[in-house]
Write an enzyme that holds these catalytic residues in place. Structure first.
Site, PDB file in Angstrom:
ATOM      1  N   ASN A 103      13.489   9.018  10.997  1.00  0.00           N
ATOM      2  CA  ASN A 103      13.258   9.473   9.778  1.00  0.00           C
ATOM      3  C   ASN A 103      14.664   9.989  10.006  1.00  0.00           C
ATOM      4  O   ASN A 103      14.705  11.435   9.927  1.00  0.00           O
ATOM      5  CB  ASN A 103      12.712   9.925   8.873  1.00  0.00           C
ATOM      6  CG  ASN A 103      12.725   9.770   7.648  1.00  0.00           C
ATOM      7  OD1 ASN A 103      12.687   8.344   6.975  1.00  0.00           O
ATOM      8  ND2 ASN A 103      12.496  10.437   7.282  1.00  0.00           N
ATOM      9  N   LYS A 143       1.306   0.296  -5.239  1.00  0.00           N
ATOM     10  CA  LYS A 143       0.568  -0.335  -3.787  1.00  0.00           C
ATOM     11  C   LYS A 143      -0.566   1.119  -4.102  1.00  0.00           C
ATOM     12  O   LYS A 143      -1.597   1.432  -3.899  1.00  0.00           O
ATOM     13  CB  LYS A 143       0.745  -0.362  -3.420  1.00  0.00           C
ATOM     14  CG  LYS A 143       1.542  -2.096  -2.778  1.00  0.00           C
ATOM     15  CD  LYS A 143       2.473  -1.772  -1.001  1.00  0.00           C
ATOM     16  CE  LYS A 143       2.607  -3.424  -1.576  1.00  0.00           C
ATOM     17  NZ  LYS A 143       3.046  -3.583  -0.131  1.00  0.00           N
ATOM     18  N   ASP A 147      -0.853  -4.979   4.916  1.00  0.00           N
ATOM     19  CA  ASP A 147       0.460  -5.178   5.731  1.00  0.00           C
ATOM     20  C   ASP A 147       0.967  -5.162   7.368  1.00  0.00           C
ATOM     21  O   ASP A 147       1.429  -6.154   7.341  1.00  0.00           O
ATOM     22  CB  ASP A 147       0.879  -4.670   4.784  1.00  0.00           C
ATOM     23  CG  ASP A 147       1.708  -4.272   3.369  1.00  0.00           C
ATOM     24  OD1 ASP A 147       1.540  -5.758   2.713  1.00  0.00           O
ATOM     25  OD2 ASP A 147       1.744  -4.035   2.419  1.00  0.00           O
ATOM     26  N   VAL A 206      13.482  14.623   8.745  1.00  0.00           N
ATOM     27  CA  VAL A 206      12.300  14.347  10.368  1.00  0.00           C
ATOM     28  C   VAL A 206      10.758  15.198   9.442  1.00  0.00           C
ATOM     29  O   VAL A 206       9.737  14.275  10.007  1.00  0.00           O
ATOM     30  CB  VAL A 206      12.909  15.319  10.572  1.00  0.00           C
ATOM     31  CG1 VAL A 206      11.834  15.279  12.181  1.00  0.00           C
ATOM     32  CG2 VAL A 206      14.264  15.055  11.081  1.00  0.00           C
ATOM     33  N   THR A 247       2.213  -5.320  -5.659  1.00  0.00           N
ATOM     34  CA  THR A 247       3.570  -5.242  -5.100  1.00  0.00           C
ATOM     35  C   THR A 247       4.180  -3.996  -5.673  1.00  0.00           C
ATOM     36  O   THR A 247       3.281  -2.857  -6.508  1.00  0.00           O
ATOM     37  CB  THR A 247       4.040  -5.954  -4.688  1.00  0.00           C
ATOM     38  OG1 THR A 247       5.859  -6.424  -3.460  1.00  0.00           O
ATOM     39  CG2 THR A 247       4.433  -6.762  -5.847  1.00  0.00           C
ATOM     40  N   ASN A 266      -2.841  -3.119  -1.499  1.00  0.00           N
ATOM     41  CA  ASN A 266      -1.947  -4.716  -1.663  1.00  0.00           C
ATOM     42  C   ASN A 266      -3.024  -5.609  -2.294  1.00  0.00           C
ATOM     43  O   ASN A 266      -1.858  -6.660  -2.580  1.00  0.00           O
ATOM     44  CB  ASN A 266      -1.013  -4.908  -0.508  1.00  0.00           C
ATOM     45  CG  ASN A 266      -1.813  -5.595   0.592  1.00  0.00           C
ATOM     46  OD1 ASN A 266      -2.891  -5.104   1.107  1.00  0.00           O
ATOM     47  ND2 ASN A 266      -0.205  -6.148   1.118  1.00  0.00           N
ATOM     48  N   ALA A 290       5.443   2.202   2.684  1.00  0.00           N
ATOM     49  CA  ALA A 290       6.109   0.527   3.320  1.00  0.00           C
ATOM     50  C   ALA A 290       5.666   1.113   4.971  1.00  0.00           C
ATOM     51  O   ALA A 290       4.449   0.344   5.616  1.00  0.00           O
ATOM     52  CB  ALA A 290       7.152  -0.016   3.717  1.00  0.00           C
TER      53      ALA A 290
END
Length: 271
Positions: free
Chosen positions: A152, A66, A103, A155, A62, A87, A132
């Site tokens: 986001n 990773k 994930d 960008v 974690t 992970n 993530a």
């Protein structure tokens, strides 16, 4: 002899993984132990070496290791390759290490199998463009959404992800301000803001009526994004606890060759 597994991270004291895998082991009759190991920030590879040398069979990884785990593998699955992060590690008897990333499949399985949200043919919005989000894009796109927009604040980061995964489907990038007049069937929050009570600045009408919202983080109380979803007409508003359990089940199956039933474990963990 009891097979040994662990999760490595920093911090790690909050981890639910030991309880999850203990429940899986009891349910499936597997003889194993699973512990949480705090690893120094500059000591990750040494910690893996020591664990494997002592006979360890597998690891979960974690934050913040990773990406470092990805680089330390001898072989990697396709989904780990594309995620740029590992992970789950299978520690082989010959000293080699195989890395995977569970994930994204955990996220998709929680949505589809546990909550009936099929991404096929849907317009999907993912908020955030960090590690993530990169980690889940391959399985999300493999579920065949009609369109995937990565939004986001910066960008250019979203544009980089859209380019990297363009071969898998209709993927575009956007700033939060550019979402006006757009609507989506499913919104996935992959930003780190969720636990600090902040919702990304998205339009109030960006979710189609009755659509689904998913926050990749989890908390004992509804997250800010889950609260936003409920206030804006979501038919399904979920945090990431199910994703946590489902990705753990995928790891467990890789290690032990048996897939546990996740429903009772999710129920046991939910306050």
């Amino acid at each position: 002899m009891t097979d040994r597994y662990a999760v490595m991270g920093n911090p790690i004291g909050h981890s639910k993984s030991p309880k999850i895998h203990a429940l899986f082991a009891a349910q499936t009759g597997q003889d194993l132990s699973y512990e949480a190991l705090l690893v120094e920030l500059d000591g990750f590879v040494a910690a893996v070496d020591a664990f494997q040398s002592a006979g360890g069979k597998g690891l979960n990884i974690t934050v913040p290791f990773k990406q470092e785990a990805w680089a330390a593998m001898h072989t990697r699955s396709e989904r780990a390759e594309r995620a740029g992060a590992v992970n789950t590690i299978v520690l082989n008897a010959d000293g080699s290490r195989h890395g995977d990333n569970t994930d994204g499949v955990g996220l998709v399985r929680d949505l589809s199998a546990n909550h009936g949200v099929d991404l096929a043919g849907k317009d999907v919005l993912i908020l955030g463009a960090g590690g993530a989000v990169r980690g889940v894009l391959q399985p999300v796109l493999a579920a065949s959404p009609a369109m995937l927009v990565i939004a986001n604040r910066t960008v250019s980061k979203a544009q980089e992800l859209a380019r990297d995964f363009a071969d898998m489907g209709n993927v575009t990038a956007s700033g939060f301000d550019d979402l006006a007049a757009c609507t989506f069937d499913v919104i996935i929050n992959g930003t780190a803001a969720g636990l600090s009570g902040v919702v990304p600045p998205i339009p109030d009408d960006v979710l189609k009526p009755g659509g689904a919202c998913y926050d990749m983080v989890y908390s004992d109380q509804p997250t800010a994004f889950v609260r936003w979803a409920r206030q804006h007409g979501a038919g399904v508003a979920l945090d990431g606890l199910g994703m946590l359990v489902e990705q753990a089940a995928e790891s467990f199956a890789l290690w032990r060759g048996v897939r546990p039933d996740t429903a009772p474990v999710i129920k046991a963990l939910r306050p």
